[in-house]
Design a protein around this motif. Sequence first.
Motif, short mmCIF file in Angstrom:
data_model
loop_
_atom_site.label_atom_id
_atom_site.label_comp_id
_atom_site.label_asym_id
_atom_site.label_seq_id
_atom_site.Cartn_x
_atom_site.Cartn_y
_atom_site.Cartn_z
N GLY A 287 0.34 -1.14 -0.09
CA GLY A 287 -0.11 -0.02 0.16
C GLY A 287 0.88 1.46 0.15
O GLY A 287 1.68 0.91 0.78
N HIS A 288 0.04 2.51 -0.29
CA HIS A 288 1.12 3.93 -0.40
C HIS A 288 2.77 3.80 -1.07
O HIS A 288 2.97 4.29 -0.69
N ARG B 250 -11.10 7.39 1.24
CA ARG B 250 -11.46 8.38 2.22
C ARG B 250 -12.77 9.47 1.74
O ARG B 250 -12.91 9.86 2.93
N ASN C 201 -4.14 1.13 -6.71
CA ASN C 201 -4.22 1.42 -5.05
C ASN C 201 -4.61 2.59 -4.66
O ASN C 201 -5.46 3.08 -3.64
N GLU C 202 -4.01 3.41 -5.53
CA GLU C 202 -3.73 5.13 -4.53
C GLU C 202 -5.08 5.61 -5.03
O GLU C 202 -5.84 6.26 -4.03
N ASP D 266 -7.77 4.05 -2.17
CA ASP D 266 -7.65 4.56 -0.94
C ASP D 266 -7.84 6.61 -1.24
O ASP D 266 -8.88 6.84 0.42
N ARG D 267 -8.06 7.26 -2.00
CA ARG D 267 -8.44 8.29 -2.16
C ARG D 267 -10.65 8.12 -2.33
O ARG D 267 -10.75 8.85 -1.53
#
Length: 92
Positions: A69-70, A84, A76-77, A80-81
Amino acid sequence: ALEALQRRCQVSVYTDSQYVRDGITTWLADWKRRDWRTADRKPVKNQDLWQRLLALTAGVAIRWHWLRGHAGQPLNEECDRLVRQAIRSQER
């Protein structure tokens, strides 16, 4: 995504969670055999979610992939966005 599947098929699932990948591929069978208890006899956390995931994977040939991750993986990014963003919308 697994909920959207309409028929038996083969899919690849990518996760940045080793816990999820190991849980579904390695530990889940033992948890079920031990009546949803861990090796040290404690209740499995999030049993309801594990059971839901188990039901969603029935009849689906899944290859589970772990990715860091990250680490700049574009999809994957983006996930995550989106997570959030969903969290923020629930806080309102």
